[in-house]
Design an enzyme around this catalytic site. Structure first.
Site, PDB file in Angstrom:
ATOM      1  N   GLY A 184      -4.772   3.856   4.675  1.00 13.97           N
ATOM      2  CA  GLY A 184      -3.988   3.007   3.585  1.00 13.97           C
ATOM      3  C   GLY A 184      -4.952   2.338   2.700  1.00 13.97           C
ATOM      4  N   GLU A 205      -5.171   8.405  10.623  1.00 13.88           N
ATOM      5  CA  GLU A 205      -4.079   7.732  10.045  1.00 13.88           C
ATOM      6  C   GLU A 205      -2.607   8.412  11.112  1.00 13.88           C
ATOM      7  OE1 GLU A 205      -2.776   5.800   7.759  1.00 13.88           O
ATOM      8  OE2 GLU A 205      -0.689   6.477   8.576  1.00 13.88           O
ATOM      9  N   ARG A 272      -1.303  -5.681   7.111  1.00 12.48           N
ATOM     10  CA  ARG A 272      -1.465  -7.090   7.357  1.00 12.48           C
ATOM     11  C   ARG A 272      -0.374  -7.943   7.502  1.00 12.48           C
ATOM     12  NH1 ARG A 272      -6.365  -8.980   5.546  1.00 12.48           N
ATOM     13  NH2 ARG A 272      -5.841 -11.069   4.903  1.00 12.48           N
ATOM     14  N   HIS A 444      -8.252   8.883 -29.952  1.00 13.52           N
ATOM     15  CA  HIS A 444      -8.858   9.915 -29.410  1.00 13.52           C
ATOM     16  C   HIS A 444     -10.214   9.881 -29.547  1.00 13.52           C
ATOM     17  CE1 HIS A 444      -9.402  14.256 -28.347  1.00 13.52           C
ATOM     18  NE2 HIS A 444     -10.209  14.196 -29.550  1.00 13.52           N
TER      19      HIS A 444
HETATM   20  P1  NAD Z   1      -1.562  -0.492   4.374  1.00 14.85           P
HETATM   21  O1  NAD Z   1      -0.569  -0.837   4.838  1.00 14.85           O
HETATM   22  O2  NAD Z   1      -2.036  -0.049   3.035  1.00 14.85           O
HETATM   23  O3  NAD Z   1      -2.372   0.796   5.381  1.00 14.85           O
HETATM   24  C1  NAD Z   1      -2.314   0.915   6.680  1.00 14.85           C
HETATM   25  C2  NAD Z   1      -2.183   2.349   7.294  1.00 14.85           C
HETATM   26  O4  NAD Z   1      -2.403   2.249   8.664  1.00 14.85           O
HETATM   27  C3  NAD Z   1      -0.898   2.772   7.049  1.00 14.85           C
HETATM   28  O5  NAD Z   1      -1.080   4.145   6.339  1.00 14.85           O
HETATM   29  C4  NAD Z   1      -0.394   2.859   8.506  1.00 14.85           C
HETATM   30  O6  NAD Z   1       0.454   4.164   8.736  1.00 14.85           O
HETATM   31  C5  NAD Z   1      -1.806   3.143   9.256  1.00 14.85           C
HETATM   32  N1  NAD Z   1      -1.578   2.798  10.723  1.00 14.85           N
HETATM   33  C6  NAD Z   1      -1.119   1.607  11.008  1.00 14.85           C
HETATM   34  N2  NAD Z   1      -1.219   1.407  12.577  1.00 14.85           N
HETATM   35  C7  NAD Z   1      -2.003   2.542  12.909  1.00 14.85           C
HETATM   36  C8  NAD Z   1      -2.497   3.193  14.056  1.00 14.85           C
HETATM   37  N3  NAD Z   1      -2.268   2.574  15.241  1.00 14.85           N
HETATM   38  N4  NAD Z   1      -3.216   4.251  14.015  1.00 14.85           N
HETATM   39  C9  NAD Z   1      -3.545   4.950  12.864  1.00 14.85           C
HETATM   40  N5  NAD Z   1      -3.207   4.316  11.735  1.00 14.85           N
HETATM   41  C10 NAD Z   1      -2.231   3.215  11.830  1.00 14.85           C
HETATM   42  O7  NAD Z   1      -2.634  -1.590   5.047  1.00 14.85           O
HETATM   43  P2  NAD Z   1      -4.269  -1.998   4.840  1.00 14.85           P
HETATM   44  O8  NAD Z   1      -5.036  -0.740   4.270  1.00 14.85           O
HETATM   45  O9  NAD Z   1      -4.737  -2.777   6.043  1.00 14.85           O
HETATM   46  O10 NAD Z   1      -3.969  -2.903   3.632  1.00 14.85           O
HETATM   47  C11 NAD Z   1      -3.315  -4.143   4.058  1.00 14.85           C
HETATM   48  C12 NAD Z   1      -2.685  -4.682   2.675  1.00 14.85           C
HETATM   49  O11 NAD Z   1      -3.521  -5.302   1.612  1.00 14.85           O
HETATM   50  C13 NAD Z   1      -1.946  -3.747   2.032  1.00 14.85           C
HETATM   51  O12 NAD Z   1      -0.372  -3.903   2.281  1.00 14.85           O
HETATM   52  C14 NAD Z   1      -2.405  -3.651   0.526  1.00 14.85           C
HETATM   53  O13 NAD Z   1      -1.048  -4.293  -0.111  1.00 14.85           O
HETATM   54  C15 NAD Z   1      -3.343  -4.884   0.218  1.00 14.85           C
HETATM   55  N6  NAD Z   1      -4.384  -4.358  -0.212  1.00 14.85           N
HETATM   56  C16 NAD Z   1      -4.139  -3.806  -1.586  1.00 14.85           C
HETATM   57  C17 NAD Z   1      -5.192  -3.279  -2.083  1.00 14.85           C
HETATM   58  C18 NAD Z   1      -5.142  -2.842  -3.585  1.00 14.85           C
HETATM   59  O14 NAD Z   1      -4.244  -3.378  -4.386  1.00 14.85           O
HETATM   60  N7  NAD Z   1      -5.950  -1.909  -4.272  1.00 14.85           N
HETATM   61  C19 NAD Z   1      -6.358  -3.033  -1.568  1.00 14.85           C
HETATM   62  C20 NAD Z   1      -6.792  -3.234  -0.311  1.00 14.85           C
HETATM   63  C21 NAD Z   1      -5.605  -3.903   0.372  1.00 14.85           C
END
Ligand code: NAD
Length: 468
Positions: A184, A205, A272, A444
């Site tokens: 993610g 993932e 989270r 541009h």
């Molecule tokens: P996320 O929800 O973006 O990604 C978590 C990923 O882990 C998902 O794709 C999920 O399918 C996968 N997953 C879950 N359990 C698993 C397992 N047992 N094995 C393998 N894969 C698994 O969460 P994150 O990356 O931890 O980020 C947390 C939150 O923080 C996000 O909801 C996001 O909104 C926020 N965040 C935002 C930004 C940004 O805006 N650029 C940056 C960092 C975090």
């Protein structure tokens, strides 16, 4: 326990939801108390999230440029990264911004309490100060902005080799073999940081694709670049078992077949969870949903009328900028104004390289609702600016109502795409049609022209792509 004076608004948590709520309420004339364990406002976003990770990603993009420079006729040596110096620069960025917020709070005469708060009833809370003492506080209204914490995977060994994003941001070392669990936002952003620092990064993932739910056209372009930087990206794969062995963590992976590999460090980034425990919500009848998020109305008011909730603790999307806007709405509602949190579009940006940026309706959601849309695409290979930057690996995509041309969604992938998204979000908020953007003169050569040309393509008149 000492008896404390009263406050108009008690704000619990000084992250990007809480501190804007406190600042705005003070500007509107309320006496405000803001409580947080950190020395200054900022929360996870500033202390150990968005800001430090973006400081590191800035360095990553510089390292990528250095790698590419020989193609531009510039010969540079192989860069050496001093991890301690990098960590201390990142720390200085955090210090500068959080201290600045501390000053802004003081200028507004906000009472900043370093500690935690627990609600006792609809108008009283107990503050536990950083020194351990307790004090009572009476409040007219309160805002709960306690954020979220990293989710964990059950059954993991207790090992110093396992990190959350918080520890990963400390840059304690540069693991030779790093496993990232979760493809993610955090997994990909920090995975790219460690890959640029020299780690061999494997991403696992469990869903069939990284960044599940995100537009596939955009993810495809990012994935092509990641494939060159990461040792491997294993989708549809889960960690079955993890064991501490002499030279690392032995991990069994289960997906298309089973496999085992050993890693020096593992970073867990699997989402989270709301941070709603220990705040006393149960004592004030604040209702939460099945996932633990606080239920709120359009003003961000909870089931207890004197208490608001904003940010991650009040539900998805867990984004700092969404929290900030909710915080400002809650402050205005607390000051007696008639307001509602009702955005037409919330922008999303993954700060990977290339960045993925999106706002409004997705193609998937449009298909599910049966709404007739037209999608236009402008590949960055046709953008003069993208080519001068030697980054043609990008795409701007626009979704419009098929009949009226009303812009419903915009997605982009490419270097700096996140900076371009503001215009698209404004267009949706203002109810713009494709012609509004297509007929607006864009400078541009800039990447912003990709948005203009995607809009022009709705009428099949884009200059740099053929309408046929
Ligand atoms: P996320 O929800 O973006 O990604 C978590 C990923 O882990 C998902 O794709 C999920 O399918 C996968 N997953 C879950 N359990 C698993 C397992 N047992 N094995 C393998 N894969 C698994 O969460 P994150 O990356 O931890 O980020 C947390 C939150 O923080 C996000 O909801 C996001 O909104 C926020 N965040 C935002 C930004 C940004 O805006 N650029 C940056 C960092 C975090």
């Amino acid at each position: 326990m000492s008896k404390d004076k009263a406050t108009d608004l008690l704000v619990i948590g000084a992250g990007p939801g809480g501190y804007p709520a406190a600042f705005h309420a003070a500007d509107l004339g309320l006496r405000v108390t803001l409580v947080d364990p950190e020395p200054n406002p900022g929360g996870v976003c500033l202390y150990r999230g968005c800001v430090p990770s973006k400081a590191l990603l800035h360095v990553v993009s510089f390292l990528h440029d250095v790698e590419q420079a020989s193609e531009w006729g510039v010969r540079l040596g192989k860069p050496e990264v001093d991890l301690r110096r990098l960590a201390s620069w990142k720390h200085s960025v955090v210090e500068r911004l959080t201290k600045g917020l501390g000053q802004l709070g003081k200028q507004r005469r906000i009472r900043y309490v370093r500690g935690t708060a627990r609600l006792r009833d609809a108008h009283h809370a107990v503050l536990e100060l950083a020194g351990g003492e307790h004090t009572d506080i009476a409040f007219e209204q309160a805002v709960v902005a306690t954020g979220s914490v990293a989710a964990s995977i059950p059954g993991m060994p207790d090992s110093p080799r396992i990190m959350t994003s918080r520890q990963a941001l400390d840059l304690a070392d540069r693991p030779e073999r790093l496993l990232v669990i979760g493809g993610g936002y955090i997994g990909l952003e920090l995975g790219q940081v460690y890959a640029a620092l020299g780690s061999r990064v494997t991403v696992v993932e469990m869903q069939p694709e990284i960044l599940p739910g995100m537009d596939r056209d955009l993810v495809h372009i990012l994935r092509k670049r990641l494939a060159k930087q990461f040792a491997s990206i294993r989708t549809g794969t889960k960690v079955k078992e993890m064991k501490e062995v002499a030279d690392g963590l032995r991990v069994s992976l289960e997906g298309e077949g089973e496999s085992q590999a050993t890693f020096d460090k593992v970073m867990v980034a699997v989402g989270r969870q709301p941070c709603a425990v220990g705040v006393g919500l149960e004592d004030v009848n604040v209702e939460r949903n099945d996932q633990g998020f606080i239920e709120v109305d359009a003003q961000r008011r909870t089931s207890a009328p004197s208490i608001f909730a904003v940010g991650d603790v009040a539900g998805a999307p867990m984004l700092a900028h969404k929290a900030t806007h909710e915080g400002r709405v809650a402050a205005e509602a607390a000051a007696g104004q008639r307001v509602a949190f009702a955005p037409r579009a919330i922008p999303f940006v993954v700060f990977s390289d290339p960045e993925i940026a999106w706002c409004g309706l997705s193609e998937e959601a449009a298909a599910a609702s049966g709404r007739a849309i037209r999608v236009t695409r402008f590949p960055w290979g046709a953008s003069g600016r993208a080519v001068t930057l030697d980054r043609p690996d990008g795409l701007t995509k626009m979704l419009c109502d098929a009949e009226t041309g009303r812009i419903l969604g915009v997605g982009m992938v490419g270097r700096g795409a996140g900076e371009l998204l503001g215009e698209a979000t404004l267009a949706i908020e203002m109810g713009a049609v494709a012609d509004d953007v297509g007929l607006t003169i864009h400078t541009h050569p800039t990447l912003s022209e990709t948005l203009m040309e995607a809009a022009q393509a709705f009428g099949q008149h884009s200059t740099h792509i053929s309408g046929r």
